[in-house]
Scaffold this motif. Structure first.
Motif, mmCIF file in Angstrom:
data_model
loop_
_atom_site.group_PDB
_atom_site.id
_atom_site.type_symbol
_atom_site.label_atom_id
_atom_site.label_comp_id
_atom_site.label_asym_id
_atom_site.label_seq_id
_atom_site.Cartn_x
_atom_site.Cartn_y
_atom_site.Cartn_z
ATOM 1 N N VAL A 1 0.810 -1.215 0.000
ATOM 2 C CA VAL A 1 0.000 0.000 0.000
ATOM 3 C C VAL A 1 0.850 1.274 0.000
ATOM 4 O O VAL A 1 0.626 2.183 -0.811
ATOM 5 N N ALA A 2 1.811 1.360 0.902
ATOM 6 C CA ALA A 2 2.582 2.613 1.039
ATOM 7 C C ALA A 2 3.299 2.968 -0.265
ATOM 8 O O ALA A 2 3.315 4.135 -0.675
ATOM 9 N N ASP A 3 3.863 1.964 -0.929
ATOM 10 C CA ASP A 3 4.557 2.220 -2.196
ATOM 11 C C ASP A 3 3.573 2.702 -3.264
ATOM 12 O O ASP A 3 3.890 3.593 -4.059
ATOM 13 N N ALA A 4 2.397 2.083 -3.283
ATOM 14 C CA ALA A 4 1.390 2.489 -4.276
ATOM 15 C C ALA A 4 0.982 3.943 -4.040
ATOM 16 O O ALA A 4 0.917 4.745 -4.980
ATOM 17 N N TRP A 5 0.725 4.298 -2.785
ATOM 18 C CA TRP A 5 0.378 5.696 -2.472
ATOM 19 C C TRP A 5 1.482 6.631 -2.959
ATOM 20 O O TRP A 5 1.206 7.639 -3.598
ATOM 21 N N ARG A 6 2.717 6.288 -2.611
ATOM 22 C CA ARG A 6 3.844 7.171 -2.914
ATOM 23 C C ARG A 6 4.021 7.317 -4.425
ATOM 24 O O ARG A 6 4.281 8.416 -4.938
#
Ligand SMILES: C[S@@+](CC[C@H](N)C(=O)[O-])C[C@H]1O[C@@H](n2cnc3c(N)ncnc32)[C@H](O)[C@@H]1O
Length: 265
Positions: A128-133
């Protein structure tokens, strides 16, 4: 990096489930809370990321924004599945509505607003965090990503407002006429929170407190579920939960809080 890789859509094809009006609740919220951002934008570009098997929710988003925010809004539906991009082509209405293949890299676009609904649900929490970033790195200055989940008919949902600094708020929303208990919202939390609804986590404490307040407000039921929800949210607010906005939004069955008050520990 090879040219082919630079333009490779980032992400994976997942189930394409969608429905007319499924995203009406979040769209109404976007109009109210992101409308000014779009009105001020030099280029009113919006991406609907992962529109699914049919483009219906992208068509609806364009209609709502064009009618209620600015007529010259441009919505681009991006899908990672080329079959779904081809299927959406007849619904295109350029320049206001277009469809293209793309993933979290946003196909080179720099939108002011990205709506990504029911996309991350089928990814692993660790992604998730990578996708957001990846998305927020590509926004226009001051742009935002709204990422969330809802049920098939859009009666229960949860979404995050995310900007270049990370998540800012969580909104939970329910169609009050069919809501049995706010505990049902647990099934539709955004991916970053859905596995955190366990004792010791703040999102668990929030849902417990909301559910308790709803049951304590049972005396308002004869006046309708809206009055009951308003009473429950007012109780929550008075017990220290920093509920944002106010009754004009609460009455839609919504509840918005700062991210840090419910972020995973
Ligand atoms: C369940 S559908 C959601 C459709 C619509 N947004 C809705 O909420 O009704 C999820 C869609 O997201 C697409 N998808 C998944 N990852 C993606 C990515 N990284 N970029 C673009 N589309 C993606 C899938 O191919 C699928 O069609």
């Amino acid at each position: 990096m090879a040219d082919r890789d630079r333009h490779r859509p980032l992400g994976v094809v997942t189930r394409g489930t969608t429905n007319p009006n499924r995203l009406r609740r979040v769209d109404n919220w976007l109009v109210e809370t992101c409308g000014d951002r779009l009105r001020a934008a030099a280029d009113p570009l919006v991406v609907d990321l992962g529109y699914g098997a049919t483009p219906v929710t992208a068509v609806e988003l364009r209609g709502r924004l064009a009618t209620r925010v600015r007529a010259d809004v441009r919505v681009v539906g991006l899908e990672i599945d080329p079959v779904r991009v081809a299927a959406a082509a007849p619904a295109a209405d350029p320049p206001g509505l277009a469809f293209a293949r793309g993933g979290f890299e946003l196909a080179g676009l720099r939108p002011t607003l990205v709506r990504a609904f029911n996309v991350l649900r089928q990814y692993d929490e660790s992604e998730v965090a990578d996708a957001w970033r990846t998305v927020t790195d590509r926004l226009a200055p001051g742009g935002v990503l709204v990422e969330g989940t809802c049920d098939e008919l859009g009666r229960l949902g949860g979404w995050l407002l995310i900007d270049a600094d990370g998540p800012r708020t969580l909104t939970l929303a329910a169609r009050l006429t069919t809501l049995e208990s706010p505990a049902q919202l647990a099934e539709r939390l955004p991916k970053a929170l859905i596995h955190r609804n366990v004792p010791g986590e703040r999102i668990h404490a929030l849902l417990r407190a909301l559910d308790d307040a709803w049951h304590s407000a049972a005396g308002y039921a004869p006046f309708g579920p809206r009055q009951r929800w308003l009473a429950a949210v007012t109780t929550l607010s008075s017990t220290g939960w920093p509920i944002l906005d106010g009754p004009p939004r609460w009455r839609h069955g919504e509840l918005t809080l700062p991210w840090q008050t419910i972020a995973p520990t």
